[in-house]
Design a protein around this motif. Structure first.
Motif, PDB file in Angstrom:
ATOM      1  N   PRO A 167       1.598   7.859   1.304  1.00 46.92           N
ATOM      2  CA  PRO A 167       1.979   9.208   0.854  1.00 46.92           C
ATOM      3  C   PRO A 167       2.759   9.995   1.913  1.00 46.92           C
ATOM      4  O   PRO A 167       3.679  10.730   1.569  1.00 46.92           O
ATOM      5  CB  PRO A 167       0.642   9.898   0.546  1.00 46.92           C
ATOM      6  CG  PRO A 167      -0.434   8.899   0.716  1.00 46.92           C
ATOM      7  CD  PRO A 167       0.143   7.666   1.343  1.00 46.92           C
ATOM      8  N   GLN A 168       2.431   9.796   3.186  1.00 50.94           N
ATOM      9  CA  GLN A 168       3.185  10.491   4.237  1.00 50.94           C
ATOM     10  C   GLN A 168       4.608   9.983   4.304  1.00 50.94           C
ATOM     11  O   GLN A 168       5.551  10.771   4.444  1.00 50.94           O
ATOM     12  CB  GLN A 168       2.538  10.237   5.608  1.00 50.94           C
ATOM     13  CG  GLN A 168       1.308  11.053   5.871  1.00 50.94           C
ATOM     14  CD  GLN A 168       0.906  10.949   7.341  1.00 50.94           C
ATOM     15  OE1 GLN A 168       1.197  11.818   8.136  1.00 50.94           O
ATOM     16  NE2 GLN A 168       0.238   9.876   7.688  1.00 50.94           N
TER      17      GLN A 168
ATOM     18  N   LYS B  59     -11.544  -4.654  15.580  1.00 49.04           N
ATOM     19  CA  LYS B  59     -12.835  -3.962  15.515  1.00 49.04           C
ATOM     20  C   LYS B  59     -12.689  -2.477  15.175  1.00 49.04           C
ATOM     21  O   LYS B  59     -13.500  -1.920  14.446  1.00 49.04           O
ATOM     22  CB  LYS B  59     -13.547  -4.107  16.859  1.00 49.04           C
ATOM     23  CG  LYS B  59     -15.040  -3.896  16.761  1.00 49.04           C
ATOM     24  CD  LYS B  59     -15.794  -4.375  17.980  1.00 49.04           C
ATOM     25  CE  LYS B  59     -17.281  -4.072  17.789  1.00 49.04           C
ATOM     26  NZ  LYS B  59     -18.057  -4.252  18.979  1.00 49.04           N
ATOM     27  N   LEU B  60     -11.654  -1.840  15.699  1.00 50.24           N
ATOM     28  CA  LEU B  60     -11.581  -0.384  15.561  1.00 50.24           C
ATOM     29  C   LEU B  60     -10.212   0.156  15.149  1.00 50.24           C
ATOM     30  O   LEU B  60     -10.122   0.988  14.245  1.00 50.24           O
ATOM     31  CB  LEU B  60     -12.003   0.267  16.891  1.00 50.24           C
ATOM     32  CG  LEU B  60     -11.894   1.801  16.960  1.00 50.24           C
ATOM     33  CD1 LEU B  60     -12.851   2.475  15.994  1.00 50.24           C
ATOM     34  CD2 LEU B  60     -12.166   2.315  18.371  1.00 50.24           C
ATOM     35  N   LEU B  61      -9.164  -0.306  15.804  1.00 49.79           N
ATOM     36  CA  LEU B  61      -7.896   0.428  15.708  1.00 49.79           C
ATOM     37  C   LEU B  61      -7.220   0.298  14.348  1.00 49.79           C
ATOM     38  O   LEU B  61      -6.522   1.203  13.916  1.00 49.79           O
ATOM     39  CB  LEU B  61      -6.950  -0.015  16.834  1.00 49.79           C
ATOM     40  CG  LEU B  61      -7.499   0.232  18.248  1.00 49.79           C
ATOM     41  CD1 LEU B  61      -6.512  -0.251  19.300  1.00 49.79           C
ATOM     42  CD2 LEU B  61      -7.814   1.702  18.469  1.00 49.79           C
ATOM     43  N   ALA B  62      -7.407  -0.836  13.662  1.00 49.25           N
ATOM     44  CA  ALA B  62      -6.813  -0.999  12.334  1.00 49.25           C
ATOM     45  C   ALA B  62      -7.920  -1.233  11.314  1.00 49.25           C
ATOM     46  O   ALA B  62      -8.947  -1.818  11.629  1.00 49.25           O
ATOM     47  CB  ALA B  62      -5.848  -2.180  12.333  1.00 49.25           C
ATOM     48  N   ASN B  63      -7.699  -0.731  10.118  1.00 54.26           N
ATOM     49  CA  ASN B  63      -8.621  -1.020   9.017  1.00 54.26           C
ATOM     50  C   ASN B  63      -8.010  -2.147   8.195  1.00 54.26           C
ATOM     51  O   ASN B  63      -6.991  -1.953   7.535  1.00 54.26           O
ATOM     52  CB  ASN B  63      -8.813   0.232   8.161  1.00 54.26           C
ATOM     53  CG  ASN B  63      -9.771  -0.014   7.007  1.00 54.26           C
ATOM     54  OD1 ASN B  63      -9.925  -1.145   6.542  1.00 54.26           O
ATOM     55  ND2 ASN B  63     -10.416   1.030   6.541  1.00 54.26           N
TER      56      ASN B  63
ATOM     57  N   LYS C 248       1.098   4.166  13.318  1.00 55.03           N
ATOM     58  CA  LYS C 248       0.560   4.802  14.527  1.00 55.03           C
ATOM     59  C   LYS C 248       0.927   3.955  15.736  1.00 55.03           C
ATOM     60  O   LYS C 248       0.827   2.724  15.672  1.00 55.03           O
ATOM     61  CB  LYS C 248      -0.969   4.852  14.471  1.00 55.03           C
ATOM     62  CG  LYS C 248      -1.528   5.795  13.448  1.00 55.03           C
ATOM     63  CD  LYS C 248      -3.037   5.637  13.399  1.00 55.03           C
ATOM     64  CE  LYS C 248      -3.562   6.227  12.108  1.00 55.03           C
ATOM     65  NZ  LYS C 248      -4.790   5.622  11.645  1.00 55.03           N
TER      66      LYS C 248
ATOM     67  N   VAL D  42      -8.489  -3.420   5.458  1.00 55.49           N
ATOM     68  CA  VAL D  42      -8.291  -3.219   4.008  1.00 55.49           C
ATOM     69  C   VAL D  42      -6.880  -2.681   3.743  1.00 55.49           C
ATOM     70  O   VAL D  42      -6.235  -3.047   2.765  1.00 55.49           O
ATOM     71  CB  VAL D  42      -9.336  -2.237   3.440  1.00 55.49           C
ATOM     72  CG1 VAL D  42      -9.091  -1.962   1.966  1.00 55.49           C
ATOM     73  CG2 VAL D  42     -10.744  -2.777   3.647  1.00 55.49           C
ATOM     74  N   LEU D  43      -6.419  -1.819   4.636  1.00 53.79           N
ATOM     75  CA  LEU D  43      -5.172  -1.084   4.403  1.00 53.79           C
ATOM     76  C   LEU D  43      -4.055  -1.444   5.368  1.00 53.79           C
ATOM     77  O   LEU D  43      -2.889  -1.273   5.050  1.00 53.79           O
ATOM     78  CB  LEU D  43      -5.417   0.418   4.638  1.00 53.79           C
ATOM     79  CG  LEU D  43      -6.204   1.230   3.664  1.00 53.79           C
ATOM     80  CD1 LEU D  43      -6.396   2.619   4.249  1.00 53.79           C
ATOM     81  CD2 LEU D  43      -5.462   1.319   2.353  1.00 53.79           C
TER      82      LEU D  43
ATOM     83  N   VAL E  16       0.867  -1.183   0.000  1.00 55.25           N
ATOM     84  CA  VAL E  16       0.000   0.000   0.000  1.00 55.25           C
ATOM     85  C   VAL E  16       0.900   1.227   0.000  1.00 55.25           C
ATOM     86  O   VAL E  16       1.774   1.365   0.855  1.00 55.25           O
ATOM     87  CB  VAL E  16      -0.911   0.019   1.247  1.00 55.25           C
ATOM     88  CG1 VAL E  16      -1.714   1.310   1.312  1.00 55.25           C
ATOM     89  CG2 VAL E  16      -1.840  -1.179   1.241  1.00 55.25           C
ATOM     90  N   LEU E  17       0.719   2.092  -0.972  1.00 58.18           N
ATOM     91  CA  LEU E  17       1.545   3.301  -1.041  1.00 58.18           C
ATOM     92  C   LEU E  17       1.240   4.200   0.143  1.00 58.18           C
ATOM     93  O   LEU E  17       0.092   4.405   0.495  1.00 58.18           O
ATOM     94  CB  LEU E  17       1.253   4.057  -2.345  1.00 58.18           C
ATOM     95  CG  LEU E  17       1.910   3.504  -3.599  1.00 58.18           C
ATOM     96  CD1 LEU E  17       1.404   4.261  -4.816  1.00 58.18           C
ATOM     97  CD2 LEU E  17       3.431   3.582  -3.512  1.00 58.18           C
TER      98      LEU E  17
END
Lengths: 83, 241
Positions: free
Chosen positions: A17-18, A64-68, A40, A70-71, A14-15
């Motif tokens: 950008p930061q 559930k919350l802290l990581a997505n 993070k 998909v990415l 996953v690219l």
């Protein structure tokens, strides 16, 4: 009481950008950075009956919350707070 | 046709969406506060407006998806009610899993606030039936995280099922990298769910729905919804063929 340190970062491929912008800045300063990935760090203080339960809770928090998913990938360490 | 506009802490396009459905289209419209639940039977259309729900903390839309109002949105989506997520609303729909993929920061890390040209990918939806497929329209964008990402299989499926509603394009409808404001995969600006009753889009149709604003290209999106809800158009042609 347990202390968890959770690291959430972009999956490989996953690219970021930061990361790319920071790499540019580092190289501008002469550091010859090959690759920079920004993640993070999340610190959580939590109650649990034992270490295993604390780890299970932290894993659920991440899913559930802290990581997505998909990415992002996550990793964590949990230690019991010394009194 | 009754519309609910969900108000999250940090929503800032809720009043615009309310105004368009209520005053421009003359339809009953209500705000639903994020702490409230509602019955799917009470509304035909649910709008998740733009803004910065929960300050975009953690990830845009990540916290809003757990609001009580979102429980009702899931149920309404299951019952086939129309759900329109604009900008932050799109981000919330992605985080909620009502649409596939995720948003990343714009590739140039800048907040983009300007008009863009969009090529209409499909007119076969409750939201775009008053556009022509391939037509080029102009709408404003205003976001820092509109860089749509999904894995290759998901993108392929979106294409195959004719679910990409808008592409960032140039004025002539060419889908080029130069016309891509945020690095979005395949220049995607808006997508539908499989059942075609949930649309997420980054551009703001509610900001270009009146003559006085100098652009009415967004008005047809809301008119399309009304046409569909009032039973004057059918969709799903491309899926049957």
């Amino acid at each position: 009481m347990f202390n968890a340190k959770i690291c959430v970062r972009f999956k490989n491929g996953v690219l970021d950008p930061q990361g790319a912008a920071i790499k540019g800045a580092l190289n501008h300063l002469g550091f010859e950075a090959e690759d920079v990935r920004v993640g993070k760090l999340i610190e959580v203080k939590l109650k649990a009956g034992n270490l295993e339960e604390a780890k299970a809770k932290v894993r659920m928090m991440c899913e559930k919350l802290l990581a997505n998913p998909v990415l992002e990938d996550f990793s964590f360490e949990v230690v019991e707070e010394s009194i | 046709m009754r519309c609910a506009v969900i108000v999250f802490p940090g929503s800032n396009c809720d009043v615009d969406c309310f105004h368009v459905w209520k005053d421009v289209l003359g339809q009953p419209t209500e705000y639903v506060f994020h702490k409230e639940r509602f019955s799917a039977e009470d509304f035909d259309l649910i709008i998740l407006p733009g803004g910065f729900s929960y300050g975009d903390y953690l990830r845009a839309g990540a916290i809003a998806r757990f609001s009580p109002a979102m429980d009702s949105v899931y149920k309404a989506a299951e019952k086939g009610k129309l759900i329109l997520g604009i900008c932050n609303g799109f981000q919330i729909l992605l985080e909620a899993g009502l649409l596939p993929g995720a948003m990343m920061k714009n590739r140039d890390l800048k907040f983009h606030c300007h008009d863009v040209y969009l090529k209409v990918g499909t007119a076969d939806s409750p939201f775009t039936n008053m556009y022509l497929p391939g037509e080029v329209v102009k709408m404003p964008i205003a976001h820092g995280e509109g860089n749509y990402y999904a894995d290759a299989d998901t993108i392929e499926r979106l294409k195959r099922e004719d679910r990409i509603v808008f592409y960032y394009s140039d004025e002539k409808g060419n889908i080029t990298d130069e016309a891509n404001p945020n690095g979005s995969a395949e220049n995607i600006a808006g997508i539908l769910n499989e059942e075609r009753n949930v649309l997420g889009m980054m551009p703001h149709p509610e900001r270009c729905a009146e003559e006085i604003l100098g652009n009415t290209d967004g008005k047809r999106l809301f008119m399309s919804i009304l046409e569909y809800l009032e039973g004057r158009v059918k969709i799903g042609k491309s899926r049957r063929s």
